[in-house]
Design a protein around this motif. Structure first.
Motif, mmCIF file in Angstrom:
data_model
loop_
_atom_site.group_PDB
_atom_site.id
_atom_site.type_symbol
_atom_site.label_atom_id
_atom_site.label_comp_id
_atom_site.label_asym_id
_atom_site.label_seq_id
_atom_site.Cartn_x
_atom_site.Cartn_y
_atom_site.Cartn_z
ATOM 1 N N VAL A 28 -61.711 -23.574 60.113
ATOM 2 C CA VAL A 28 -60.707 -24.025 61.203
ATOM 3 C C VAL A 28 -59.305 -24.485 60.683
ATOM 4 C CG1 VAL A 28 -60.654 -26.005 62.723
ATOM 5 C CG2 VAL A 28 -62.719 -25.043 62.779
ATOM 6 N N ALA A 32 -57.159 -22.356 63.262
ATOM 7 C CA ALA A 32 -56.810 -22.934 64.643
ATOM 8 C C ALA A 32 -55.625 -22.898 64.795
ATOM 9 C CB ALA A 32 -57.441 -24.316 64.707
ATOM 10 N N LEU A 99 -67.408 -23.496 57.777
ATOM 11 C CA LEU A 99 -68.630 -24.140 58.089
ATOM 12 C C LEU A 99 -69.296 -23.639 59.378
ATOM 13 C CD1 LEU A 99 -69.713 -27.082 58.328
ATOM 14 C CD2 LEU A 99 -67.849 -27.774 59.890
ATOM 15 N N TYR A 100 -68.705 -23.081 60.470
ATOM 16 C CA TYR A 100 -69.400 -22.660 61.635
ATOM 17 C C TYR A 100 -70.157 -21.334 61.377
ATOM 18 C CZ TYR A 100 -65.147 -19.889 62.201
ATOM 19 O OH TYR A 100 -63.967 -19.052 62.108
ATOM 20 N N THR A 167 -67.911 -41.717 54.945
ATOM 21 C CA THR A 167 -67.096 -40.845 55.759
ATOM 22 C C THR A 167 -68.014 -39.483 55.860
ATOM 23 O OG1 THR A 167 -65.728 -39.918 54.142
ATOM 24 C CG2 THR A 167 -64.807 -41.975 55.501
ATOM 25 N N ASN A 204 -58.228 -37.098 53.384
ATOM 26 C CA ASN A 204 -57.751 -38.384 53.766
ATOM 27 C C ASN A 204 -58.618 -39.335 52.861
ATOM 28 O OD1 ASN A 204 -60.100 -38.840 55.166
ATOM 29 N ND2 ASN A 204 -58.964 -39.783 57.039
ATOM 30 N N ARG B 14 -62.298 -42.666 59.100
ATOM 31 C CA ARG B 14 -62.723 -41.326 60.108
ATOM 32 C C ARG B 14 -62.614 -41.804 61.615
ATOM 33 N NH1 ARG B 14 -63.749 -36.248 57.462
ATOM 34 N NH2 ARG B 14 -61.943 -36.275 55.969
ATOM 35 N N LEU B 35 -60.639 -28.733 68.334
ATOM 36 C CA LEU B 35 -61.155 -28.276 66.901
ATOM 37 C C LEU B 35 -60.250 -29.300 66.094
ATOM 38 C CD1 LEU B 35 -60.276 -24.464 67.270
ATOM 39 C CD2 LEU B 35 -62.550 -25.723 66.876
ATOM 40 N N ARG B 38 -63.106 -32.594 65.089
ATOM 41 C CA ARG B 38 -64.132 -32.410 64.243
ATOM 42 C C ARG B 38 -64.020 -33.332 63.216
ATOM 43 N NH1 ARG B 38 -63.080 -28.917 59.783
ATOM 44 N NH2 ARG B 38 -60.950 -28.934 59.311
ATOM 45 N N GLU B 39 -65.000 -33.766 62.225
ATOM 46 C CA GLU B 39 -66.057 -32.682 62.168
ATOM 47 C C GLU B 39 -67.247 -33.454 62.482
ATOM 48 O OE1 GLU B 39 -68.041 -30.936 58.116
ATOM 49 O OE2 GLU B 39 -65.993 -31.106 58.348
ATOM 50 N N PHE B 61 -66.501 -23.386 67.576
ATOM 51 C CA PHE B 61 -66.902 -24.725 68.109
ATOM 52 C C PHE B 61 -68.027 -25.472 67.478
ATOM 53 C CE2 PHE B 61 -63.818 -22.696 71.548
ATOM 54 C CZ PHE B 61 -62.854 -23.937 71.365
ATOM 55 N N GLN B 62 -68.744 -24.574 66.658
ATOM 56 C CA GLN B 62 -70.139 -25.375 66.141
ATOM 57 C C GLN B 62 -69.473 -26.328 65.015
ATOM 58 O OE1 GLN B 62 -72.482 -22.185 64.629
ATOM 59 N NE2 GLN B 62 -72.377 -21.066 66.628
ATOM 60 N N VAL B 63 -68.128 -26.402 64.826
ATOM 61 C CA VAL B 63 -67.730 -27.297 63.970
ATOM 62 C C VAL B 63 -67.930 -28.615 64.413
ATOM 63 C CG1 VAL B 63 -66.176 -26.107 62.779
ATOM 64 C CG2 VAL B 63 -65.398 -27.232 64.693
#
Lengths: 235, 235
Positions: A28, A32, A99-100, A167, A204, B14, B35, B38-39, B61-63
């Motif tokens: 992403v 994105a 990830l997806y 987190t 972060n 987070r 997007l 996430r996550e 979008f599975q994220v």
């Protein structure tokens, strides 16, 4: 996502100075932003077959109209030219699929076209950009050693940092990112490179983001800079 | 995309104040923002079956991890509760499927679950939010007439505005958006509603964005406001 500008002003209502986008993966973070470049701006997406396949499997990227946005498949190790005459080459970097696209137990340090770095050259100058790396291989190190500037994965300082801070439930290595710290961490692996080294893709939770922190001092002592918004590099 | 906050501060690294997202369609404008959420932030996505199907067909979008982000399917006309006790109802609005789901000759004013508005209620107060509309039907008008504030599709002023300005090849109606101007335009259709009317989803070619323009004055004279970043509405 690495967007390369053309050296030309575009004054019209829908103009964009972006002539090319080089993707180092399908995560992403990398892709994105493409959804903000739509709908009919002409540019070229350069990426490996693996990354283009991931885009193709997501119909939402069809907003990048096929007759306007060109998708060029580049094999790792194949030099190509970006608009403006900048040379580029993708190279495999140990890492993970997006990830997806993960299955049950994803390999986190595979050397495939799913996770690459990019080396840019213009005249005698070279830049390497590696936003995600599970390890530094010998061929990678050789390539990075010839770059004037290396932008490198600075996701986490400590491998278990996200678990410790509550987190997340994953280590950095599980996410395909080597930590900065430790014997086999990035500071050790790239500590003696001759060029500038700039940490990017920083999570972060990473204390290198805090000016004056012990970890920031450790990174700076090892010769690393911390990327920031609006940073300009003159070669 | 309409994000509804919980009335509670979240101080952790987070944290996010967003407890729910209501989607009125699957267009990039509506869904790409997911997007950035996430996550592993817990929230609920409320949308029609058509919109959820479009998300499901895009692996990216599975994220939004299934064990953290809940996807609730809502039928148009079915009242549901958002976190914080705000009532909500989706309603069909003539329009089009998302750009990336269009076939050769898409119907641009179908009344399906692919394009909806949302009506929010809290106590005696009501807000209607309709970012995309090809027409105002009689039942829609009735619903909008009882709202204290209506946010409505302000994409184009003139139907052929993008063609005339050279920014695109499509009319507004081809994109599923009725223009503001004209006998069957939005200013005429909603000119006599009792509540506040705020134009949103405004294209950058639309001259209502220019303060003092003839079109802006025309919209204001018809009782419309122009939405802007950071706008706050007190009911």
């Amino acid at each position: 996502m690495l967007a390369t500008p053309v050296l030309q002003a575009r004054g019209d209502a829908r103009g964009s100075p972006i002539a090319a986008v080089v993707l180092t993966g399908a995560e992403v973070d990398q892709t994105a932003g493409l959804l903000s470049l739509r709908e009919r701006q002409a540019f070229t997406i350069f990426a490996t077959a693996e990354t283009h396949r991931a885009l193709a499997e997501n119909p939402i990227f069809q907003v990048l109209a096929a007759d306007v946005v060109t998708r060029k498949t580049i094999a790792p190790g194949e030099r190509f030219l970006l608009p403006g005459g900048v040379g580029a080459e993708l190279f495999r970097v140990p890492g993970k699929v997006a990830l997806y696209l993960e299955g049950e137990n994803p390999t986190t340090d595979a050397e495939t076209g799913a996770n690459v770095g990019v080396e840019l050259d213009y005249g005698a100058k070279r830049i390497a950009y590696v936003p995600g790396a599970a390890a530094v291989t010998a061929p990678m190190r050789e390539r990075l050693a010839r770059a004037d500037v290396v932008f490198f994965d600075g996701t986490l300082f400590h491998d278990d940092e996200m678990i410790a801070s509550g987190t997340g439930g994953k280590t950095g290595r599980r996410m395909g990112h080597m930590p900065l710290d430790g014997e086999d961490g990035t500071l050790a692996a790239l500590g003696r490179l001759p060029g500038r080294r700039v940490l990017t893709h920083i999570n972060n939770t990473n204390p290198v983001l805090i000016e004056g922190s012990a970890e920031r001092r450790q990174a700076e002592a090892a010769g690393f800079e911390i990327a920031e918004d609006g940073m300009e590099i003159v070669l």
